[in-house]
Structure formats: C-alpha cells, structure tokens
Design a protein around this motif. Structure first.
Motif, PDB file in Angstrom:
ATOM      1  N   PHE A   1       0.842  -1.193   0.000  1.00  0.00           N
ATOM      2  CA  PHE A   1       0.000   0.000   0.000  1.00  0.00           C
ATOM      3  C   PHE A   1       0.875   1.240   0.000  1.00  0.00           C
ATOM      4  O   PHE A   1       1.440   1.627   1.022  1.00  0.00           O
TER       5      PHE A   1
ATOM      6  N   LEU B   1       0.720   4.180   2.509  1.00  0.00           N
ATOM      7  CA  LEU B   1       1.005   3.908   3.920  1.00  0.00           C
ATOM      8  C   LEU B   1       2.494   3.678   4.124  1.00  0.00           C
ATOM      9  O   LEU B   1       3.220   3.363   3.183  1.00  0.00           O
ATOM     10  N   THR B   2       2.933   3.825   5.370  1.00  0.00           N
ATOM     11  CA  THR B   2       4.343   3.581   5.658  1.00  0.00           C
ATOM     12  C   THR B   2       4.606   2.072   5.728  1.00  0.00           C
ATOM     13  O   THR B   2       3.666   1.270   5.798  1.00  0.00           O
TER      14      THR B   2
ATOM     15  N   PHE C   1       5.774   0.463   8.200  1.00  0.00           N
ATOM     16  CA  PHE C   1       5.238  -0.007   9.477  1.00  0.00           C
ATOM     17  C   PHE C   1       3.734  -0.235   9.378  1.00  0.00           C
ATOM     18  O   PHE C   1       3.202  -1.263   9.792  1.00  0.00           O
ATOM     19  N   GLU C   2       3.042   0.740   8.784  1.00  0.00           N
ATOM     20  CA  GLU C   2       1.580   0.640   8.675  1.00  0.00           C
ATOM     21  C   GLU C   2       1.155  -0.519   7.772  1.00  0.00           C
ATOM     22  O   GLU C   2       0.142  -1.173   8.016  1.00  0.00           O
TER      23      GLU C   2
ATOM     24  N   GLY D   1       9.445   4.049   8.825  1.00  0.00           N
ATOM     25  CA  GLY D   1       8.571   5.217   8.710  1.00  0.00           C
ATOM     26  C   GLY D   1       8.428   5.740   7.293  1.00  0.00           C
ATOM     27  O   GLY D   1       7.763   6.748   7.073  1.00  0.00           O
TER      28      GLY D   1
ATOM     29  N   ILE E   1       8.082   4.840  -1.942  1.00  0.00           N
ATOM     30  CA  ILE E   1       9.455   5.218  -2.288  1.00  0.00           C
ATOM     31  C   ILE E   1      10.434   4.054  -2.133  1.00  0.00           C
ATOM     32  O   ILE E   1      11.635   4.233  -2.313  1.00  0.00           O
TER      33      ILE E   1
ATOM     34  N   THR F   1       7.516   5.418  14.847  1.00  0.00           N
ATOM     35  CA  THR F   1       7.481   5.519  13.392  1.00  0.00           C
ATOM     36  C   THR F   1       6.087   5.387  12.817  1.00  0.00           C
ATOM     37  O   THR F   1       5.775   5.994  11.820  1.00  0.00           O
ATOM     38  N   ALA F   2       5.236   4.580  13.465  1.00  0.00           N
ATOM     39  CA  ALA F   2       3.908   4.355  12.904  1.00  0.00           C
ATOM     40  C   ALA F   2       3.107   5.644  12.844  1.00  0.00           C
ATOM     41  O   ALA F   2       2.239   5.812  12.020  1.00  0.00           O
ATOM     42  N   GLU F   3       3.407   6.554  13.724  1.00  0.00           N
ATOM     43  CA  GLU F   3       2.612   7.781  13.775  1.00  0.00           C
ATOM     44  C   GLU F   3       3.296   8.923  13.031  1.00  0.00           C
ATOM     45  O   GLU F   3       2.893  10.059  13.148  1.00  0.00           O
ATOM     46  N   THR F   4       4.346   8.600  12.274  1.00  0.00           N
ATOM     47  CA  THR F   4       5.037   9.652  11.543  1.00  0.00           C
ATOM     48  C   THR F   4       4.038  10.462  10.734  1.00  0.00           C
ATOM     49  O   THR F   4       3.329   9.916   9.900  1.00  0.00           O
TER      50      THR F   4
ATOM     51  N   ARG G   1       2.340  12.780   7.936  1.00  0.00           N
ATOM     52  CA  ARG G   1       2.605  12.948   6.521  1.00  0.00           C
ATOM     53  C   ARG G   1       3.052  14.373   6.228  1.00  0.00           C
ATOM     54  O   ARG G   1       3.703  14.660   5.263  1.00  0.00           O
TER      55      ARG G   1
ATOM     56  N   ARG H   1      -6.751   3.571   7.774  1.00  0.00           N
ATOM     57  CA  ARG H   1      -5.658   3.042   6.941  1.00  0.00           C
ATOM     58  C   ARG H   1      -6.166   1.884   6.070  1.00  0.00           C
ATOM     59  O   ARG H   1      -5.706   1.713   4.941  1.00  0.00           O
TER      60      ARG H   1
ATOM     61  N   VAL I   1      -7.838   3.511   3.071  1.00  0.00           N
ATOM     62  CA  VAL I   1      -6.852   3.960   2.088  1.00  0.00           C
ATOM     63  C   VAL I   1      -6.316   2.764   1.305  1.00  0.00           C
ATOM     64  O   VAL I   1      -6.137   2.821   0.086  1.00  0.00           O
ATOM     65  N   ALA I   2      -6.103   1.670   2.016  1.00  0.00           N
ATOM     66  CA  ALA I   2      -5.606   0.463   1.356  1.00  0.00           C
ATOM     67  C   ALA I   2      -6.637  -0.081   0.374  1.00  0.00           C
ATOM     68  O   ALA I   2      -6.295  -0.498  -0.730  1.00  0.00           O
TER      69      ALA I   2
ATOM     70  N   ARG J   1      -8.864   1.711  -1.156  1.00  0.00           N
ATOM     71  CA  ARG J   1      -8.880   2.657  -2.263  1.00  0.00           C
ATOM     72  C   ARG J   1      -7.774   2.326  -3.266  1.00  0.00           C
ATOM     73  O   ARG J   1      -7.988   2.336  -4.474  1.00  0.00           O
ATOM     74  N   ASP J   2      -6.572   1.998  -2.749  1.00  0.00           N
ATOM     75  CA  ASP J   2      -5.418   1.842  -3.627  1.00  0.00           C
ATOM     76  C   ASP J   2      -5.259   0.434  -4.182  1.00  0.00           C
ATOM     77  O   ASP J   2      -4.712   0.267  -5.269  1.00  0.00           O
TER      78      ASP J   2
ATOM     79  N   GLU K   1       6.428  14.860  -0.633  1.00  0.00           N
ATOM     80  CA  GLU K   1       6.043  13.477  -0.872  1.00  0.00           C
ATOM     81  C   GLU K   1       7.025  12.448  -0.334  1.00  0.00           C
ATOM     82  O   GLU K   1       6.773  11.276  -0.356  1.00  0.00           O
ATOM     83  N   ARG K   2       8.173  12.890   0.111  1.00  0.00           N
ATOM     84  CA  ARG K   2       9.166  11.907   0.548  1.00  0.00           C
ATOM     85  C   ARG K   2       8.895  11.425   1.942  1.00  0.00           C
ATOM     86  O   ARG K   2       8.457  12.173   2.751  1.00  0.00           O
TER      87      ARG K   2
END
Lengths: 245, 366
Positions: free
Chosen positions: A92, A95-96, A98-99, A141, A146, B5-8, B10, B239, B242-243, B245-246, B365-366
């Motif tokens: 996906f 999403l990251t 991790f996610e 993260g 990418i 990291t999970a909560e990084t 956007r 999430r 979103v998954a 959707r994609d 976007e990175r």
C-alpha cells in the motif's frame, strides 16, 4: 489428514476448452520449502489461484489439513493461514512500511474492531521483529511508494509473515531483482520456511538452486518430475520440455 | 527506527500546524458570525444577514463534502449521488416541519399538510406517521439515507461493482429519486416540495434567534462530524480504507472483508450527508425534488476535488471556497456559473490533482 499439509489430488481446471490444469496431484508437507518450476503456460499461476480460492477447479480435491479449500472463499482461505505473494508486488503505497505490516498483523478484521484498534506492545514488538527479519528496520517510517523493487518484495513477504501463515505461496519473487537482492531473498525464504510451508514459483534456476530444496516441475498442467534440483535437471523429460530449449 | 514511526505525520509539523490553525480560525470566525450580526450595521465588524445565512448553508454543504470525501477520498468510492442522501435527510426534517404547521396552513386542516388537502386526500399516509415528533424525524434523517446506502452498497460491493460503474449507479439512483419525488401521488408535495414552515422545537423560524440557533446547530454538527471523521481516518480503519482505495484485492487477500469495510463507511457517509440535509432545510426554509438533481451531486464532488480529496480540511476548504465563488459569480453573471464550474473541474484535474491542499503539500512526498 495432518494439519498444515497441502494436498492436491486430480485437480483439473478448464477455461473455454483449454486445460490449464490436467489432473494435477501434489503434496506439500508442513514446514517444507518447495520450488515449482515449469515453462510458460504449465499451470503454475493457475495452481496458486486454485489454492487461494481465486479460481474454482473443474474437478479434483484441494485440501489443507482437513479443510476443503474448494468450498471456501478467498477471505476464508486467507484466514485459515494460506498467504500469497503476487508476482507484481502490491504494497500500500500511501502507507508507511510499518503501517503496511500493521494492516497485515493478525487481529480482528471487522470495521468496528479496526476503528477501536490500539496497537498492543507485543504486536509492536512483533512488527519490529518482522522489520528486522525482512531487512527494512531502517525504513519503518518511509512510505511504501518510495521503496526499491526488492524492498517492496520483502515488505510484501513481511506482510505475509505478519499473518502467521501456515503456508506461504510466493510467485516469482526475484523477477527483476539484482543479484544481491536475489541472494538476500533466497536467504530470507530459507529462514522463514520450517515454521511454515513455503511454495515458491520461479523461473530463475540459480535462485531455485540457492533455495536448495525439493523441486517440482510442472508441464501442461500436470507434474512432470519431482526431486532435488540436480535430479530434475538431469531428468530427460524435463530437459526435453523445459531446460533443453 | 523508533517506536513512534507508525505515527510519523505525513505533513511537516509546521504545515500541519498551519492547517490546524486555519481550521480553528475558520471555526472561530463562524462561531462569531451571529454575534457580529448583532452589531449595529455601520460597525466595521458587522456581519450582514446575508453573510450569516450563506455561511449557514455552506456549513451544511461542508457536511456533504465531508461525507463525500470520507467515501471517495479515503475509501475510493466515488458516489455521484450523495445529493440524494442530503435531500432525503432534508425531506425527513421537512416532513416534521410540515406536520408542525398544523392548522396554520392555507386550508386550515388540523393534520394534513396543504398539498394533501389540495390533492383531495383525507388521511395521512402511513409513512408520515411519527413525523410530528422531532427525535423521530431526526432519526429518519439519518436512518433513511443510511438504509438506502446500505442496500445499494450491499448490492454493489458484494458484486464487486466499483469505479465508474458504481458512480453511474449512484447517478441513476439520485435521478430516479428525483423523478419519484416530482410525482404528486408519492405524497411528498411533488414539484413544490415543502415550504412555508412555521416553527421548529418551539422556535418561530423567521426570528433572528431561531436563525442563530440553527446556525449554531449546523456549526456544532459540522465540528462533531469533523472530529468523528478525524478519529475514523486516523484509526486503523482509516488506513484500511486507504488500502482499499489503492489496492482492494490485496486487502481482501489480507483477510479483510472489503464489502463490510466499504459498506460501513458508505453508510456512515450517507448518514452524514443526511444530517447535512436535515440542517439545511430549516435554514433555507424549503426543500423540493430539485435537490435530487444529478447536477447537485456532481457539484458536491467538485467541491471535494477542488479542496483536495483524502484530507478532511480539503473537503471543508473546497465546499466553502467553491460556494463562495458561486455566490459571488451568480450575483452578477448567473449564466456563467456552469461554465466556471466545468472549467474549475478541468483545471483542478489537470493542474491540481490533489486540490488546493495539494498546493500546501508540494514537495513533501518523501
């Protein structure tokens, strides 16, 4: 039947008169790592489709332990512990890393549970362990969009591992990979087999050799030969239809 | 790698803060409007009746935009019929308002609304029962859109109808409802719909106090809806959406029932749209079958596209900005509006695929 054994007997699939599988029989023992090779159109992908419930067989038995897979839908088969990695990595992107793993984690799947979901510490540790196992700990993260091609494949394998599968189906994992990535992938698959069965469909014979396990050769929808890579490579029938070309 | 990291986020924190600041500032200005309306007309900060009334309407539109964004921007369900859910919510409250008119109607019938007397009906149809009670009407404003979305979604998602096919079905749904509500014998006032409302919850509707109360009801509901959507989209369910959707089939392979995921968000979205409609009708004082027109639904989708789908702030921004332009443009050149709307949509599709919010996020976007 022993739990975790995949058992295909006399499986045939006919699409508009074309026999994609022709009375295919195959047994994968629990914990086994098996490579499946064969020329294009030999039925490798159709076999995966049958096991995961995407395609229904015209005839034959498909069992996983005591479960009749021909009577279950895709979601139920996934729930049972059969995971599939597609040829084209589909992670996906939005999403990251991790996610992505978190979504694959074994947990209640209904919308309400997802809404109320809080990641328990044990699950976080499991995700981190899987991140380390697939070599993506430093990319946790990063958005999956990418990642490099190889990293996406490993992430997808990681997502399958999160589901604690008993059987993992891996479709052409090293297509388009660099040599170093291919090596890393073979090591990864060897590492994860044992605790669960792994079936790898692949064209790359060097990679199959690197896996170092039993090989099944499919041809025209049926098993042509089975054994170690050296044995099947020296089997005259195999040489004729596949390797000799 | 760290445990967080999970909560990084956007967004870079500063920009996220700017967005949040804008949102809060917008809500604060809205909250102050009815008070500024009380200032003497020559005061520099005086807000005219017009400003207050259009802002109230826009908040209801923003609810609709939020609903569409939840289904489209997050779950990838492009409904071109959400105006129908909005209108159904409006009709439910409209029925309550009609029942409250009572004997004050032109024909003075104690129970039947004027249009029924005019049609020569002698008793209230069964589906009008209970609408004299406000809680029942409010419940219906949520339940009817929810049930319709549930039925339509269940049939469509179960058969794996997605993308443009689903959009066409939703267009057909709102068009069919429009035709049905135009018919006099449906019992919903036909062409004229409902209007000439007198009171709601004991308030006379044409007073400044009632207008302010309805305005704050819309503001509170909109804020609540934003919080609800924010909670939802930030949860794991968000999430999963979103998954879906994609890469929907991949989500199915992970063992999620994408039918129930999509169905639950579609139903919730329809209920939000219904609530928007329920707030809208007392504010504008009229509801008629024109609200079901397919163009309305498409216009609402354009708000979301302009603002930036997949972000809640984008939906709000789109609803307010496009409607502000519409109000301004139609005040002197109403014929140009449809061209402007079409042009806007083309421009956004070509140059701003992520809407106005996308402008803020460029290079992130990175």
């Amino acid at each position: 039947m022993k739990a975790g054994t995949l058992y295909l007997d006399g499986v045939s699939v006919v699409f508009d008169g074309f026999r994609a599988l022709n009375s295919l029989s195959l047994v994968i023992e629990p914990g086994e790592l098996r490579a499946i090779i064969g020329p294009n159109g030999a039925g490798k992908t159709t076999m995966m489709d049958i096991i995961t419930g995407k395609t229904r067989p015209t005839a034959g038995t498909v069992q996983f332990g005591d479960h009749d897979l021909t009577r279950m839908d895709e979601a139920a088969i996934a729930e049972l512990g059969i995971g599939r990695k597609f040829q084209k990595p589909t992670v996906f992107d939005a999403l990251t890393v991790f996610e992505n793993l978190e979504l694959a984690l074994k947990a209640p799947r209904d919308p309400w549970s997802c809404l109320r979901w809080v990641l328990p510490p044990a699950a976080r540790r499991r995700i981190e362990a899987t991140l380390a196992e697939i070599g993506l700990a430093d990319r946790a993260g990063a958005r999956a969009a990418i990642l490099s091609h190889g990293q996406r494949q490993w992430l997808e394998i990681g997502m399958l591992l999160m589901q604690e599968p008993q059987l993992l189906l891996v479709d052409e994992p090293v297509a388009g990979m660099t040599d170093q990535e291919t090596e890393h992938t073979a090591a990864l698959l060897r590492r994860i087999a044992g605790q669960r069965s792994v079936v790898v469909v692949e064209h790359d014979l060097e990679f199959v050799r690197a896996l170092g396990e039993k090989v099944t050769v499919l041809c025209e929808g049926a098993v042509l030969s089975e054994g170690s890579i050296d044995r099947v490579q020296n089997d005259p029938r195999v040489i004729e239809v596949y390797l000799g070309r | 790698m760290s445990a967080t990291t999970a909560e990084t986020p956007r967004l870079r924190p500063t920009r996220a803060l700017i967005l949040r600041g804008l949102l809060l500032a917008g809500l604060l200005i809205l909250a102050l409007l009815p008070l500024l309306n009380r200032l003497p007309p020559d005061h520099a900060l005086h807000a005219s009746d017009f400003i207050v009334s259009v802002s109230g309407k826009w908040m209801c539109y923003a609810m609709l935009a939020l609903a569409i964004d939840l289904a489209w921007g997050y779950a990838g369900i492009l409904s071109l019929g959400h105006g129908a859910f909005f209108a159904l919510g409006g009709y439910a409250i409209g029925m309550h308002l009609m029942r409250l008119i009572g004997p004050r109607g032109v024909y003075g019938h104690p129970v039947l609304p004027d249009f029924m007397v005019f049609l020569g009906w002698t008793e209230l149809p069964w589906y009008w029962w209970g609408f004299q009670f406000f809680p029942f009407a409010l419940l219906m404003a949520l339940a009817v859109p929810g049930l319709l979305a549930g039925l339509l979604g269940w049939l469509a998602f179960r058969s794996r109808i997605t993308g443009v096919y689903l959009s066409i079905i939703t267009q057909a749904m709102t068009y069919a409802l429009m035709l049905a509500f135009f018919r006099n014998d449906m019992g919903f006032g036909g062409n004229n719909g409902f209007t000439d409302f007198k009171e709601l919850l004991g308030m006379k509707l044409n007073t400044a106090g009632a207008r302010a109360a309805l305005f704050y009801a819309a503001l509170l509901s909109l804020s609540g809806a934003v919080l609800l959507c924010r909670h939802l989209t930030r949860s794991k369910l968000g999430r999963v959406l979103v998954a879906v959707r994609d890469a929907e089939s991949r989500v199915r392979f992970l063992g999620y029932s994408t039918v129930s995921v999509k169905l639950s968000v579609f139903v919730l979205s329809a209920m939000l749209a219904g609530l928007g409609g329920a707030l809208y009708v007392p504010l504008v004082g009229i509801i008629n079958p024109g609200e079901f027109s397919p163009g309305n639904s498409i216009e609402a989708v354009i708000w979301v596209a302009v603002g930036g789908r997949g972000t809640l702030v984008g939906a709000l921004l789109g609803a307010f900005s496009v409607n502000a332009v519409k109000t301004w443009l139609t005040s002197f050149a109403p014929d140009l509006w449809l061209f402007a709307l079409g042009g806007l949509f083309v421009a956004v599709t070509l140059f701003l695929p992520r809407g106005l919010i996308g402008l803020m996020r460029k290079g992130e976007e990175r």
